[in-house]
Design a protein around this motif. Structure first.
Motif, PDB file in Angstrom:
ATOM      1  N   THR A   9      56.521  24.034 -37.942  1.00 38.92           N
ATOM      2  CA  THR A   9      56.551  22.963 -36.945  1.00 38.92           C
ATOM      3  C   THR A   9      56.910  21.616 -37.574  1.00 38.92           C
ATOM      4  O   THR A   9      57.362  20.708 -36.881  1.00 38.92           O
ATOM      5  CB  THR A   9      55.207  22.836 -36.209  1.00 38.92           C
ATOM      6  OG1 THR A   9      54.163  22.566 -37.156  1.00 38.92           O
ATOM      7  CG2 THR A   9      54.883  24.106 -35.436  1.00 38.92           C
ATOM      8  N   GLY A  62      60.459  20.984 -36.895  1.00 35.82           N
ATOM      9  CA  GLY A  62      60.890  20.965 -35.506  1.00 35.82           C
ATOM     10  C   GLY A  62      60.059  20.059 -34.641  1.00 35.82           C
ATOM     11  O   GLY A  62      60.175  18.841 -34.684  1.00 35.82           O
ATOM     12  N   VAL A  63      59.171  20.657 -33.864  1.00 32.92           N
ATOM     13  CA  VAL A  63      58.451  19.911 -32.831  1.00 32.92           C
ATOM     14  C   VAL A  63      57.584  18.791 -33.396  1.00 32.92           C
ATOM     15  O   VAL A  63      57.396  17.753 -32.752  1.00 32.92           O
ATOM     16  CB  VAL A  63      57.622  20.890 -31.970  1.00 32.92           C
ATOM     17  CG1 VAL A  63      56.500  21.531 -32.780  1.00 32.92           C
ATOM     18  CG2 VAL A  63      57.085  20.192 -30.728  1.00 32.92           C
ATOM     19  N   PRO A  93      65.714  21.435 -30.098  1.00 32.35           N
ATOM     20  CA  PRO A  93      64.406  20.925 -30.515  1.00 32.35           C
ATOM     21  C   PRO A  93      64.150  19.482 -30.099  1.00 32.35           C
ATOM     22  O   PRO A  93      63.002  19.113 -29.843  1.00 32.35           O
ATOM     23  CB  PRO A  93      64.439  21.067 -32.039  1.00 32.35           C
ATOM     24  CG  PRO A  93      65.889  21.138 -32.400  1.00 32.35           C
ATOM     25  CD  PRO A  93      66.558  21.806 -31.241  1.00 32.35           C
ATOM     26  N   HIS A 148      57.225  24.942 -27.804  1.00 31.46           N
ATOM     27  CA  HIS A 148      58.435  24.807 -28.611  1.00 31.46           C
ATOM     28  C   HIS A 148      58.980  26.197 -28.921  1.00 31.46           C
ATOM     29  O   HIS A 148      58.267  27.204 -28.837  1.00 31.46           O
ATOM     30  CB  HIS A 148      58.137  24.048 -29.913  1.00 31.46           C
ATOM     31  CG  HIS A 148      57.177  24.736 -30.829  1.00 31.46           C
ATOM     32  ND1 HIS A 148      57.570  25.420 -31.951  1.00 31.46           N
ATOM     33  CD2 HIS A 148      55.822  24.867 -30.784  1.00 31.46           C
ATOM     34  CE1 HIS A 148      56.518  25.922 -32.567  1.00 31.46           C
ATOM     35  NE2 HIS A 148      55.441  25.606 -31.866  1.00 31.46           N
ATOM     36  N   GLU A 152      61.456  28.404 -31.739  1.00 28.97           N
ATOM     37  CA  GLU A 152      62.090  28.432 -33.053  1.00 28.97           C
ATOM     38  C   GLU A 152      63.022  29.624 -33.145  1.00 28.97           C
ATOM     39  O   GLU A 152      62.700  30.729 -32.695  1.00 28.97           O
ATOM     40  CB  GLU A 152      61.036  28.512 -34.158  1.00 28.97           C
ATOM     41  CG  GLU A 152      60.156  27.275 -34.246  1.00 28.97           C
ATOM     42  CD  GLU A 152      59.060  27.375 -35.295  1.00 28.97           C
ATOM     43  OE1 GLU A 152      58.483  26.329 -35.624  1.00 28.97           O
ATOM     44  OE2 GLU A 152      58.787  28.507 -35.765  1.00 28.97           O
ATOM     45  N   GLY A 171      66.549  27.004 -29.462  1.00 31.87           N
ATOM     46  CA  GLY A 171      65.433  26.295 -30.075  1.00 31.87           C
ATOM     47  C   GLY A 171      65.791  25.787 -31.464  1.00 31.87           C
ATOM     48  O   GLY A 171      66.959  25.715 -31.858  1.00 31.87           O
ATOM     49  N   LYS A 172      64.749  25.454 -32.217  1.00 29.90           N
ATOM     50  CA  LYS A 172      64.915  24.871 -33.554  1.00 29.90           C
ATOM     51  C   LYS A 172      65.405  25.936 -34.519  1.00 29.90           C
ATOM     52  O   LYS A 172      64.755  26.959 -34.722  1.00 29.90           O
ATOM     53  CB  LYS A 172      63.581  24.294 -34.015  1.00 29.90           C
ATOM     54  CG  LYS A 172      63.588  23.795 -35.447  1.00 29.90           C
ATOM     55  CD  LYS A 172      64.583  22.685 -35.630  1.00 29.90           C
ATOM     56  CE  LYS A 172      64.901  22.486 -37.113  1.00 29.90           C
ATOM     57  NZ  LYS A 172      66.185  21.818 -37.305  1.00 29.90           N
TER      58      LYS A 172
END
Length: 337
Positions: free
Chosen positions: A121, A124-125, A157, A305, A307, A330-331
């Protein structure tokens, strides 16, 4: 000495990058770690659109990657050797290790990762993408309850975080995403009130239907024809945080719509628009504020979120090219080790 594999920039891309623009090399490390430095083993590598601009030999907000230099990128890493008092072997840290297995980094550039959230995380988030969303929306967009917030690249993201923060602020949220699958994801996973496929025909008409009261905040991540569709719908005193222009990153020359500048500037004047480009480091003073707000919401699941993790450093170039083509969900993260 460690056998250290890494991806270097082999040549500067002409338009869309190819695998041949990268070279997997045995990358030497310094013979020893000196005072203030930390030797890390990179575990996770973040892949982000900004890297495409860093491949160009052009003036920008950061220096370009040189030919033969390891590609830049944020990493989650394990400390192996530390000559910095703030870190010890076994610590998990966030840093800029790049596209390689091992790195020697200055301790002052690292952040120790703690807490009850997965280390990924931090890329990303709860990392640069999440903070970019927070800074752009809350400090430039300044959303108010009841306003309409439109988000480009809404399932990425940054965009997905913008949408969720806007909903928490009491706004109507409209996603712009690439393809029916991502549009469904925007509504079902990230809670957008409506989603528009920017690849579909009549984009302007579809967007107008989704925004009957116009647009108060447009979080710009795309550029090109998407921005063309948004501009007529901007309300007086609308705010446009400009985070990225992913549709133009592979352009070899000027954007073909540059002749529309006169029309754009007329709207900026008549509608008293605020259109501000920004880099997340512009708002570094608010990072702790962001984490204090976001970390408990992520830990509790109130902010969700997504990934997209690919395995192996050798997969990095293909994954990066796919990112620029919108293939990820996503990320995007490479699991190196």
């Amino acid at each position: 000495m460690l056998e250290n594999q890494g991806w270097t920039l082999a040549r500067r891309p002409m338009g869309e990058p190819s695998v041949e623009d990268f070279s997997l090399q045995s990358v030497p490390l310094k013979s020893r770690v000196v005072e203030g430095e930390v030797l890390v083993r990179n575990l996770l590598l973040s892949l982000d659109p900004y890297m495409r601009w860093r491949m160009n030999d052009a003036k920008s907000y950061a220096r370009p990657v040189e030919i033969g230099q390891v590609m830049v990128g944020a990493t989650v890493s394990e400390v192996l050797v530390s000559e910095h008092p703030g870190f010890k072997p076994g610590d998990t840290v966030l840093g800029g290790g790049g596209w390689q297995e091992y790195s020697i980094l200055k301790g002052e550039t690292l952040q120790k990762l703690t807490g009850n959230v997965p280390p990924s995380t931090a890329l990303g988030v709860l990392g640069s993408p999440g903070f970019t969303a927070y800074a752009g929306l809350m400090k430039i967009g300044m959303p108010k309850p009841g306003e309409t917030v439109v988000v480009g690249a809404a399932t990425g993201p940054v965009g997905s975080m913008v949408g969720q923060l806007a909903k928490l602020a009491g706004c109507r949220t409209v996603a712009i995403a690439g393809g029916p699958e991502k549009c469904a994801l925007a509504k079902e996973m990230f809670g957008f009130d409506a989603a528009i496929d920017h690849r579909a025909s009549h984009l302007g008409e579809r967007l107008a239907e989704a925004c009957p009261r116009g647009i108060d905040v447009y979080f710009e991540n795309i550029g090109g024809r998407t921005l063309d569709a948004v501009l007529p719908l901007l309300n007086d005193f609308a705010r446009v945080p400009v985070c990225g222009l992913v549709s133009q990153y592979n352009d070899d020359g000027p954007y073909e719509g540059e002749t529309r500048l006169a029309s754009l500037m007329r709207d900026v004047l008549i509608k008293r628009l605020t259109m501000r480009g920004f880099i997340v480091t512009d708002f570094a003073e608010y990072r702790d504020e962001f984490l204090e707000m976001a970390m408990p919401l992520v830990a509790s699941g109130k902010i969700t979120h997504l990934e997209d993790i690919v395995d192996g450093l050798d997969a990095a170039p293909d994954a990066f090219i796919g990112l620029l083509q919108g293939k990820n969900k996503g990320k995007l993260i490479v699991r190196i080790a």
